[in-house]
Design an enzyme around this catalytic site. Sequence first.
Site, PDB file in Angstrom:
ATOM      1  N   TRP A 130       9.323  37.965  45.701  1.00 31.15           N
ATOM      2  CA  TRP A 130       9.514  37.984  47.198  1.00 31.15           C
ATOM      3  C   TRP A 130      10.180  37.121  47.690  1.00 31.15           C
ATOM      4  O   TRP A 130       9.954  36.726  48.928  1.00 31.15           O
ATOM      5  CB  TRP A 130       8.149  38.258  47.711  1.00 31.15           C
ATOM      6  CG  TRP A 130       7.198  39.478  47.039  1.00 31.15           C
ATOM      7  CD1 TRP A 130       7.298  40.836  47.538  1.00 31.15           C
ATOM      8  CD2 TRP A 130       6.156  39.212  46.447  1.00 31.15           C
ATOM      9  NE1 TRP A 130       6.581  41.482  46.601  1.00 31.15           N
ATOM     10  CE2 TRP A 130       5.602  40.550  45.919  1.00 31.15           C
ATOM     11  CE3 TRP A 130       5.368  38.129  45.736  1.00 31.15           C
ATOM     12  CZ2 TRP A 130       4.925  40.769  45.109  1.00 31.15           C
ATOM     13  CZ3 TRP A 130       4.385  38.550  44.786  1.00 31.15           C
ATOM     14  CH2 TRP A 130       4.015  39.940  44.601  1.00 31.15           C
ATOM     15  N   HIS A 131      11.089  36.239  47.088  1.00 30.84           N
ATOM     16  CA  HIS A 131      11.985  35.099  47.674  1.00 30.84           C
ATOM     17  C   HIS A 131      13.464  35.818  47.927  1.00 30.84           C
ATOM     18  O   HIS A 131      14.361  34.859  47.734  1.00 30.84           O
ATOM     19  CB  HIS A 131      11.655  34.002  46.541  1.00 30.84           C
ATOM     20  CG  HIS A 131      10.585  33.494  46.363  1.00 30.84           C
ATOM     21  ND1 HIS A 131      10.114  32.548  45.455  1.00 30.84           N
ATOM     22  CD2 HIS A 131       9.418  33.692  47.024  1.00 30.84           C
ATOM     23  CE1 HIS A 131       8.937  32.195  45.492  1.00 30.84           C
ATOM     24  NE2 HIS A 131       8.204  32.821  46.453  1.00 30.84           N
ATOM     25  N   TYR A 132      13.543  36.808  48.311  1.00 28.55           N
ATOM     26  CA  TYR A 132      14.832  37.300  48.496  1.00 28.55           C
ATOM     27  C   TYR A 132      15.384  36.622  49.795  1.00 28.55           C
ATOM     28  O   TYR A 132      14.730  36.146  50.660  1.00 28.55           O
ATOM     29  CB  TYR A 132      15.028  38.612  48.755  1.00 28.55           C
ATOM     30  CG  TYR A 132      14.139  39.456  49.584  1.00 28.55           C
ATOM     31  CD1 TYR A 132      14.453  39.604  50.996  1.00 28.55           C
ATOM     32  CD2 TYR A 132      12.706  39.727  49.276  1.00 28.55           C
ATOM     33  CE1 TYR A 132      13.419  40.041  51.845  1.00 28.55           C
ATOM     34  CE2 TYR A 132      11.819  40.490  50.046  1.00 28.55           C
ATOM     35  CZ  TYR A 132      12.449  40.666  51.695  1.00 28.55           C
ATOM     36  OH  TYR A 132      11.291  41.039  52.274  1.00 28.55           O
TER      37      TYR A 132
END
Length: 579
Positions: free
Chosen positions: A514-516
């Site tokens: 979830w680090h896009y």
Amino acid sequence: MVLASWRFLAAAFAAVLFLHGSRASDEAYPTQSYSFVRNAISAPPLSYYDYIVIGGGTAGCPLAATLSHNASVLLLERGSSPYGNRNITDLDAFGAALSDLSPSSPSQRFISEDGVINARARVLGGGSCLNAGFYSRAAPQYVRDVGWDGKLVNESYAWVERLVAFEAKIGQWQTAVRDGLLESGVVPDNGFTYDHIPGTKVGGTIFDESGHRHTAADLLEYADPKGIAVLLHASVHKILFKRKGTSRPVAHGVVFRDSTGAKHRAYLRRGPRNEIIVSSGALGSPQLLMLSGLGPKAHLQAHNISLVLDQPMVGQGMSDNPMNAVFIPSPNPVEVSLIQVVGITPFGSFIEAASGENFAGGASTKDYGMFSPKIGQLATLPPRQRTPEALAKAIEDMDRLEQAALQGGFILEKITGPKSTGHMELRSRNPNDNPSVTFNYFQDPDDLRRCVEGLSTIERVIESKAFADFKYDAMTFASLLNLTASAPVNLLPRHRNTSTSLEQYCRDSVMTIWHYHGGCQVGMVVDRDYRVLGVDALRVIDGSTFNHSPGTNPQATVMMLGRYMGVKILNERLASEAS
């Protein structure tokens, strides 16, 4: 270890990946009371402010709180409040919000064109309300490379940390991971620190000692109540521009709708320093720019969107840090833990860990956390095979398992950067619809190389003396990787020699952490002060501007950036008023 037990563990792992979690209780959690937060239904049809901040997330909350001390600020958040929702506030409910697929969920699921299932926040506080809580600053070199003022950066981090950051208290399993990293050569031992330092460290967390989550929404405590209005369930559909003759377009207002569909308009007051600031996240910010007429001309015309500025770089440079994990069944009990320890390697891979399980309401009502098919994490299938049917089958298989089968934890690696990039496009003109996004995981061969090196480091940790109490002697690293290949629900393609290479394991088991980021990057869409190129009175301040994800986990830096830019903007305003 007997053969029957081995097969049981193999089936347990392949059925689904888990961490922990629990269902929300009907008991309400104590709520935070902000006098300036209200439902958008109560908003007037027309209003005026010095600053309009679009997105009450990880950057938007600290930004709006800071600006409120010398200006009037409207903060528009499309989601609800995190307070009172135990699926957000309680550590033992981690994963429940991410698994909630209802229209009112604080998490909105999306699937990239690569086939990896992901999530975007829809709640005041943004991703800090949904994540695993790890708090770690960016590296000093990162700060220098992007041109930030180091002194103000440190002051801004400290401002954030006074309210939301805590020292992680590690148990035996996390201690074994830490010591295994050190034994494996990820040195030195940096102890507890928020700083990004090569070696092994215990990081910060936004969960306090009671297991209560603190989020970016808490930073609104710093706001001046007289200078801010926060509207929930306010979905911004368009930024409004005006232009005189051949002059540059000037942002001057927004159109938003409340939960009933009623339309509202908010405009900037007259003033040379007044601005609209987009902080809607790595998907929401480029999406809103396109919907407002800033983007690739042909793409906007295909959606019948009136062109304000042909800006082909909006939506480009999208990246998501690939995560690959290994499950280690444990012969001994392990604590419930989210990310607490990190190994920062010299080759560009971060090694982290999570452990334990938690059941609430009996074995028939299991919820799972960070590595769960309920939240879309299904590493037992290649990305494009993670269909709704496959997820449902994995959940069904998991629900039949005994509690003992889930005893253990995960060690994961996330590559820095990454170098592989993709792009984003609109699917519709509805801002509440997910756009189409492609991340191109492992397109750059260096990303794949670093994944392999990260997995090799995980192998050394698992085989270390420090980790011996939490690993079955008969289970080699190769057997852990191949557990999925011998299980009944496995759909991984069989490769030569009946074993999967580390390269293939990286491709087949890739998940998101979830680090896009990207889509409105500095030098491409915005300048170094985050002003949108080619127009006036408009900035983008959030993770969509990042070329690389900062540090091991970006939330600390995104919160810092909101405060940092708030201070800079106010200083510019004060200097202008004094001149």
